[in-house]
Motif scaffolding. Structure first.
Motif, short mmCIF file in Angstrom:
data_model
loop_
_atom_site.label_atom_id
_atom_site.label_comp_id
_atom_site.label_asym_id
_atom_site.label_seq_id
_atom_site.Cartn_x
_atom_site.Cartn_y
_atom_site.Cartn_z
N TYR A 1 2.24 -8.29 13.88
CA TYR A 1 2.79 -7.17 13.12
C TYR A 1 4.29 -7.26 12.89
O TYR A 1 4.76 -7.04 11.76
CB TYR A 1 2.45 -5.85 13.84
N PRO A 2 5.12 -7.61 13.89
CA PRO A 2 6.57 -7.59 13.65
C PRO A 2 6.97 -8.52 12.50
O PRO A 2 6.75 -9.72 12.55
CB PRO A 2 7.14 -8.09 14.98
N GLY A 3 7.50 -7.94 11.44
CA GLY A 3 7.99 -8.73 10.32
C GLY A 3 6.93 -9.21 9.35
O GLY A 3 7.26 -9.85 8.34
N PHE A 4 5.63 -8.93 9.61
CA PHE A 4 4.59 -9.51 8.77
C PHE A 4 4.62 -8.95 7.35
O PHE A 4 4.46 -9.68 6.38
CB PHE A 4 3.21 -9.29 9.39
N VAL A 5 4.81 -7.63 7.22
CA VAL A 5 4.82 -7.02 5.89
C VAL A 5 5.95 -7.60 5.05
O VAL A 5 5.77 -7.95 3.88
CB VAL A 5 4.95 -5.48 5.99
N SER A 6 7.13 -7.73 5.65
CA SER A 6 8.27 -8.30 4.93
C SER A 6 8.00 -9.76 4.56
O SER A 6 8.31 -10.21 3.45
CB SER A 6 9.53 -8.21 5.79
N LEU A 7 7.41 -10.52 5.49
CA LEU A 7 7.07 -11.91 5.22
C LEU A 7 6.09 -12.01 4.05
O LEU A 7 6.27 -12.83 3.14
CB LEU A 7 6.46 -12.54 6.47
N TYR A 8 5.06 -11.16 4.06
CA TYR A 8 4.04 -11.19 3.02
C TYR A 8 4.64 -10.84 1.66
O TYR A 8 4.29 -11.45 0.63
CB TYR A 8 2.92 -10.21 3.36
N ASP A 9 5.52 -9.86 1.63
CA ASP A 9 6.09 -9.37 0.37
C ASP A 9 7.11 -10.33 -0.23
O ASP A 9 7.36 -10.28 -1.44
CB ASP A 9 6.74 -8.00 0.57
N ASN A 10 7.69 -11.21 0.59
CA ASN A 10 8.78 -12.05 0.10
C ASN A 10 8.46 -13.53 0.01
O ASN A 10 9.23 -14.28 -0.60
CB ASN A 10 10.01 -11.85 1.00
N TYR A 11 7.34 -13.94 0.60
CA TYR A 11 6.98 -15.36 0.58
C TYR A 11 5.50 -15.52 0.28
O TYR A 11 4.71 -14.61 0.49
CB TYR A 11 7.31 -16.02 1.93
N LYS A 12 5.14 -16.68 -0.20
CA LYS A 12 3.74 -17.00 -0.42
C LYS A 12 3.11 -17.42 0.89
O LYS A 12 3.48 -18.45 1.47
CB LYS A 12 3.59 -18.12 -1.45
N VAL A 13 2.19 -16.62 1.39
CA VAL A 13 1.52 -16.92 2.66
C VAL A 13 0.01 -16.90 2.44
O VAL A 13 -0.49 -16.21 1.56
CB VAL A 13 1.91 -15.90 3.76
N GLU A 14 -0.70 -17.66 3.24
CA GLU A 14 -2.14 -17.82 3.05
C GLU A 14 -2.94 -16.79 3.83
O GLU A 14 -3.76 -17.12 4.68
CB GLU A 14 -2.56 -19.25 3.43
N PHE A 15 -2.67 -15.52 3.56
CA PHE A 15 -3.44 -14.43 4.14
C PHE A 15 -3.87 -13.53 2.99
O PHE A 15 -3.11 -13.33 2.03
CB PHE A 15 -2.62 -13.62 5.14
N ASP A 16 -5.08 -12.97 3.08
CA ASP A 16 -5.46 -12.06 2.01
C ASP A 16 -4.77 -10.71 2.21
O ASP A 16 -4.21 -10.41 3.27
CB ASP A 16 -6.99 -11.92 1.91
N SER B 1 0.73 -2.70 7.56
CA SER B 1 1.54 -1.56 7.12
C SER B 1 1.06 -0.27 7.77
O SER B 1 1.87 0.57 8.20
CB SER B 1 1.47 -1.44 5.60
N LEU B 2 -0.25 -0.09 7.90
CA LEU B 2 -0.80 1.11 8.52
C LEU B 2 -0.50 1.14 10.03
O LEU B 2 -0.28 2.21 10.60
CB LEU B 2 -2.31 1.18 8.29
N LEU B 3 -0.48 -0.02 10.66
CA LEU B 3 -0.15 -0.06 12.09
C LEU B 3 1.28 0.42 12.34
O LEU B 3 1.61 0.89 13.42
CB LEU B 3 -0.31 -1.49 12.63
N GLY B 4 2.14 0.30 11.32
CA GLY B 4 3.53 0.71 11.47
C GLY B 4 3.77 2.20 11.29
O GLY B 4 4.91 2.66 11.48
N LYS B 5 2.74 2.97 10.94
CA LYS B 5 2.92 4.41 10.81
C LYS B 5 3.23 5.03 12.17
O LYS B 5 2.81 4.51 13.21
CB LYS B 5 1.67 5.06 10.22
N LYS B 6 3.91 6.17 12.16
CA LYS B 6 4.27 6.84 13.41
C LYS B 6 3.10 7.69 13.94
O LYS B 6 2.32 8.23 13.16
CB LYS B 6 5.49 7.73 13.19
N PRO B 7 2.99 7.80 15.26
CA PRO B 7 1.91 8.60 15.85
C PRO B 7 2.02 10.07 15.47
O PRO B 7 3.09 10.58 15.14
CB PRO B 7 2.12 8.40 17.36
N LEU B 8 0.87 10.74 15.54
CA LEU B 8 0.81 12.17 15.24
C LEU B 8 1.55 12.98 16.30
O LEU B 8 1.65 12.58 17.46
CB LEU B 8 -0.64 12.63 15.19
N ARG B 9 2.02 14.14 15.86
CA ARG B 9 2.57 15.12 16.78
C ARG B 9 1.94 16.47 16.43
O ARG B 9 1.57 16.72 15.29
CB ARG B 9 4.09 15.20 16.66
#
Length: 353
Positions: free
Chosen positions: A154-169, A177-185
Motif C-alpha cells: 500500500y505505501p506509495g502504490f497509488v502514486s506509483l500506479y498513477d505516474n508509471y507504467k506498472v504491470e498490475f490491473d 486507494s480504499l485502504l487509505g481511507k480514514k476509519p469511522l468515528r
C-alpha cells in the motif's frame, strides 16, 4: 443494505463468458469452475460496470457518450487487453461481445456491446437511472480483492500506479486507494468494531495506520509492521480495514478472488463466518474459490439461515448455471477431484501416499 444490488447478468461472447445468463443473489454469490472457465472474468466484469455506475452517481454525469468512454476505459484498465476488442470471445471473422447487467431497484439494465476490432469504443444501448450523491463516501463502493494481499504494498502504490507504467490491473490501484481511507468515528464505529471482532481475535490485535504504513497492534506484544505479518494475516487485515472505514459496513460490494489463498483451514473457517456476516448485514458478496473446505464451511454457516446464496457454475463447454443449492450444480471438476482424493486417502492411505 446496498441500494442497487446486482440482480442478473447476461453475457455473450465476452472473453470466457460465451453463454452466461444467470440470476444473482443480493447477499452471497459463490463462483465455481475449472481454471480458465471465467470465474475472475465474471467478477471483474461485474466490478467494472458497478464501479462506473457508482462513480457516475458522484459526478452526476448524464451523457451516454461519457459513460461509454468511462466504461471502455475501466474494462481496459481492469482486464489489461492490448485493445478492447481482445475481450471478445475468439471466433473466425469479426464478432461482437454483448453484455446486460441488471441491478435491483433500478428501472433499466446496463446494456452494452463492442466489436472484436474495437480499440476503445463501447456502445451503450440502455443504462439504469440512479440518483446522484454528494460524495464517494455516500455511495455503495465496489471492492475487488485479488488472491495476493495488498496491505504490504500500500505505501506509495497509488502514486506509483498513477505516474508509471506498472504491470498490475486497475483493481489493485482502486483497492489500495480504499485502504487509505480514514476509519469511522461516531455511532457507526461501534457497528464496525462488532463486525471485525472475530478477525481481530484471529490476528490477536487491531489494525491501525501511521502515516503511510499499516501496523498490527498485537495484544500484549507491541506493534508489528504489515510487512512482518504472514500473507494470510495481511489478507484478514485488509477486510478489517475496509470494514472500519465503512467501505464494507452494511453496504457496498465485495468481489474476493480465492479468499482461501495463503490461509490454513482453521482461518478459512473464520473467513467463512466473516463472509456470512458481511452478506447478512448488507454487503453484496461475490467469491471465486477452488476450496472444498471453504465451500463446505459456507454451506454450514449460511444455508437454511435466512441468507440467499447463489452458486454459479462455469464450464468452458456448457452454459453457466446459477442455482440455490450446491446439489443442483451439474459438474465441479476441481471440487470433485478433491472429494475423490479424500476417498482414496481414507480407503487406502498407503497407496494414496
Amino acid at each position: 443494505m446496498t441500494d442497487f444490488p446486482l440482480a442478473h447478468l447476461d453475457a455473450r461472447k465476452f472473453a470466457a463468458l460465451d453463454d452466461t445468463d444467470i440470476a444473482l443473489s443480493p447477499q452471497l454469490n459463490v463462483v465455481l469452475g475449472d481454471n480458465g472457465a471465467g470465474k475472475s472474468q465474471l467478477m471483474k466484469l461485474l466490478y467494472s460496470t458497478t464501479f462506473v455506475l457508482q462513480d457516475g452517481r458522484v459526478t452526476g454525469e448524464t451523457s451516454i457518450r461519457e459513460y461509454e468512454t468511462r466504461l471502455a476505459k475501466k474494462l481496459v484498465g481492469v482486464f489489461r487487453p492490448n485493445s478492447l476488442g481482445r475481450l471478445v470471445t475468439r471466433t473466425q471473422g469479426r464478432s461482437r461481445a454483448e453484455v446486460s447487467v441488471r441491478y435491483g431497484n433500478a428501472n433499466d439494465a446496463l446494456e452494452f456491446s463492442f466489436a472484436s476490432n474495437s480499440k476503445t469504443a463501447v456502445k451503450i444501448t440502455s443504462r439504469p437511472s440512479m440518483p446522484t450523491v454528494s460524495s464517494q463516501d455516500e455511495t455503495d463502493r465496489p471492492v475487488f480483492l485479488p488472491p495476493h494481499e495488498l496491505l504490504s504494498i500500500y505505501p506509495g502504490f497509488v502514486s506509483l500506479y498513477d505516474n508509471y507504467k506498472v504491470e498490475f490491473d486497475e483493481t489493485w490501484r482502486d483497492t489500495a486507494s480504499l485502504l487509505g481511507k480514514k476509519p469511522l468515528r461516531g455511532p457507526r464505529e461501534k457497528n464496525a468494531s462488532k463486525a471485525i471482532k472475530p478477525l481481530e481475535e484471529v490476528l490477536r490485535g487491531s489494525i491501525f495506520d501511521a502515516g503511510d504504513t499499516f501496523y498490527l497492534q498485537r495484544w500484549g506484544l507491541g506493534n508489528l509492521e504489515a510487512h512482518l505479518l504472514a500473507d494470510g494475516e495481511r489478507k484478514l487485515a485488509e477486510i478489517v480495514r475496509l470494514v472500519t472505514t465503512g467501505t464494507l459496513l452494511q453496504s457496498g460490494y465485495l468481489f474476493w478472488d480465492e479468499p482461501e489463498a495463503s490461509l490454513n483451514p482453521a482461518t478459512q473457517r473464520v473467513v467463512a463466518k466473516t463472509i456470512g456476516h458481511l452478506a447478512k448485514t448488507g454487503t453484496q458478496v461475490f467469491i471465486a474459490t477452488h476450496s472444498l473446505f471453504l465451500l463446505r464451511e459456507l454451506v454450514l454457516e449460511l444455508e437454511g439461515k435466512d441468507t440467499e446464496v447463489r452458486y454459479i457454475g462455469l464450464r468452458a463447454d456448457k452454459p453457466a448455471q446459477s442455482v440455490s443449492s450446491l446439489d443442483d450444480l451439474d459438474f465441479l471438476a476441481a471440487l470433485e477431484a478433491e472429494a475423490a482424493q479424500e476417498e482414496r486417502y481414507f480407503s487406502s492411505p498407503v497407496d494414496a501416499l
